[in-house]
Design a protein around this motif. Sequence first.
Motif, short mmCIF file in Angstrom:
data_model
loop_
_atom_site.label_atom_id
_atom_site.label_comp_id
_atom_site.label_asym_id
_atom_site.label_seq_id
_atom_site.Cartn_x
_atom_site.Cartn_y
_atom_site.Cartn_z
N SER A 71 0.83 -1.21 0.00
CA SER A 71 0.00 0.00 0.00
C SER A 71 0.86 1.25 0.00
O SER A 71 0.50 2.27 -0.61
N ALA A 72 2.05 1.20 0.65
CA ALA A 72 2.95 2.37 0.63
C ALA A 72 3.33 2.70 -0.82
O ALA A 72 3.31 3.87 -1.22
N GLY A 73 3.64 1.68 -1.61
CA GLY A 73 4.01 1.89 -3.01
C GLY A 73 2.86 2.47 -3.82
O GLY A 73 3.03 3.45 -4.56
N ILE A 74 1.67 1.88 -3.67
CA ILE A 74 0.50 2.35 -4.42
C ILE A 74 0.16 3.79 -4.03
O ILE A 74 -0.10 4.64 -4.88
N LEU A 75 0.20 4.08 -2.73
CA LEU A 75 -0.15 5.42 -2.25
C LEU A 75 0.86 6.45 -2.73
O LEU A 75 0.50 7.60 -3.03
N PHE A 76 2.12 6.04 -2.84
CA PHE A 76 3.16 6.95 -3.34
C PHE A 76 2.83 7.37 -4.77
O PHE A 76 2.82 8.56 -5.11
N VAL A 77 2.51 6.38 -5.62
CA VAL A 77 2.22 6.67 -7.03
C VAL A 77 0.95 7.52 -7.16
O VAL A 77 0.93 8.53 -7.88
N LEU A 78 -0.12 7.13 -6.45
CA LEU A 78 -1.37 7.90 -6.52
C LEU A 78 -1.16 9.34 -6.06
O LEU A 78 -1.69 10.28 -6.65
N SER A 79 -0.36 9.51 -5.00
CA SER A 79 -0.12 10.85 -4.47
C SER A 79 0.67 11.72 -5.45
O SER A 79 0.48 12.93 -5.49
N LEU A 80 1.54 11.08 -6.26
CA LEU A 80 2.28 11.83 -7.28
C LEU A 80 1.30 12.46 -8.27
O LEU A 80 1.47 13.60 -8.68
N PHE A 81 0.25 11.70 -8.63
CA PHE A 81 -0.77 12.23 -9.55
C PHE A 81 -1.58 13.35 -8.91
O PHE A 81 -2.24 14.11 -9.59
N LEU A 82 -1.55 13.41 -7.57
CA LEU A 82 -2.28 14.47 -6.86
C LEU A 82 -1.37 15.66 -6.56
O LEU A 82 -1.68 16.52 -5.75
N ASN A 83 -0.20 15.63 -7.22
CA ASN A 83 0.78 16.72 -7.08
C ASN A 83 1.35 16.86 -5.67
O ASN A 83 1.74 17.95 -5.25
N THR A 84 1.35 15.75 -4.91
CA THR A 84 2.01 15.79 -3.61
C THR A 84 3.52 15.79 -3.86
O THR A 84 4.00 15.12 -4.77
N SER A 85 4.24 16.56 -3.06
CA SER A 85 5.69 16.64 -3.25
C SER A 85 6.35 15.29 -2.99
O SER A 85 6.19 14.71 -1.91
N TRP A 86 7.06 14.78 -4.00
CA TRP A 86 7.73 13.48 -3.84
C TRP A 86 8.82 13.57 -2.78
O TRP A 86 9.11 12.62 -2.06
N LEU A 87 9.41 14.76 -2.66
CA LEU A 87 10.50 14.94 -1.70
C LEU A 87 9.99 14.82 -0.27
O LEU A 87 10.59 14.16 0.58
N SER A 88 8.81 15.44 -0.03
CA SER A 88 8.21 15.37 1.31
C SER A 88 7.84 13.93 1.66
O SER A 88 8.04 13.49 2.79
N MET A 89 7.31 13.19 0.66
CA MET A 89 6.94 11.80 0.92
C MET A 89 8.18 10.95 1.19
O MET A 89 8.20 10.12 2.09
N LEU A 90 9.22 11.18 0.37
CA LEU A 90 10.46 10.41 0.51
C LEU A 90 11.12 10.70 1.86
O LEU A 90 11.58 9.79 2.56
N LEU A 91 11.12 11.98 2.20
CA LEU A 91 11.69 12.40 3.49
C LEU A 91 10.91 11.78 4.64
O LEU A 91 11.48 11.30 5.62
N GLY A 92 9.58 11.79 4.47
CA GLY A 92 8.70 11.16 5.47
C GLY A 92 9.01 9.69 5.63
O GLY A 92 9.11 9.18 6.75
N ALA A 93 9.20 9.00 4.49
CA ALA A 93 9.48 7.56 4.54
C ALA A 93 10.81 7.31 5.24
O ALA A 93 10.93 6.38 6.06
N VAL A 94 11.81 8.14 4.95
CA VAL A 94 13.14 7.96 5.56
C VAL A 94 13.07 8.25 7.06
O VAL A 94 13.60 7.47 7.88
#
Length: 258
Positions: A138-161
Amino acid sequence: MFSVQILFFLLFFVIGLVFGSFLNALEWRLHKKKSLLTRSECSKCHKQLTWYENIPVFSFIFLFGKCKHCHKKIGWQYPVVELLLAFLFSFIFYYHSLMGDFSWLLIIRDCLAVFALLFIFIYDTKYMEVSDSITLGSAGILFVLSLFLNTSWLSMLLGAVIGGGFFLLQFVVSKGKWIGGGDIRIGILMGILLGWKLLLLALWLAYIIGGIFSIILVLTKKKGMKTEVAFGTYLSVATFVTMFFGSQILNWYLRLIF
Ligand SMILES: [Zn+2]
């Protein structure tokens, strides 16, 4: 327009019931390591269920909570989870209609996220285990879906780290005694879903919710001081609260201290 909204509200309720039923089945099959493709069966006598024994909530009511064949009780978890997810799915539709950030993709993403969180909540409470395929999938799917919603990939990646690292550190320091490896994966999921800022709030909330709940459990003598409590349970609740009320909580808190 208003009646259309009620119609969608009800539609999401029904979809929630169906997904709740799926969640129950998934939970049981993953735990028993059974294929997802087989027909549903009674967890006690293993007799296959007919379609009318498989209708969310209704089957439980007209079977009086018992299996038709072996007459053993069907766990109350089944209708409760179905109803809970039904309420949550219609809540998500209602929330985004109200918030003015309505988008179907956003609603689908949130429904998937809440499905995964409820899954983690039940699985960890029941079996003291975290299913990696659900958490990381689900983390992978949510990451891709959120990219389409213009969520910052950097913020998500930083969050994951940060989320994964926070638990990894505790895992390494305590040699796996304080927390389980599954919490590291939940941390990654939380970071992707919330972004790094709200992730910090969710972690803080998880410890507060966990603390309050532990006190209640000790006071009501349900658990001793040393009893292990599945932390994923608190993490999933905190993530849900932060997803929908995180910004309000942050604003309220900042106004309180400044
Ligand atoms: Zn049975």
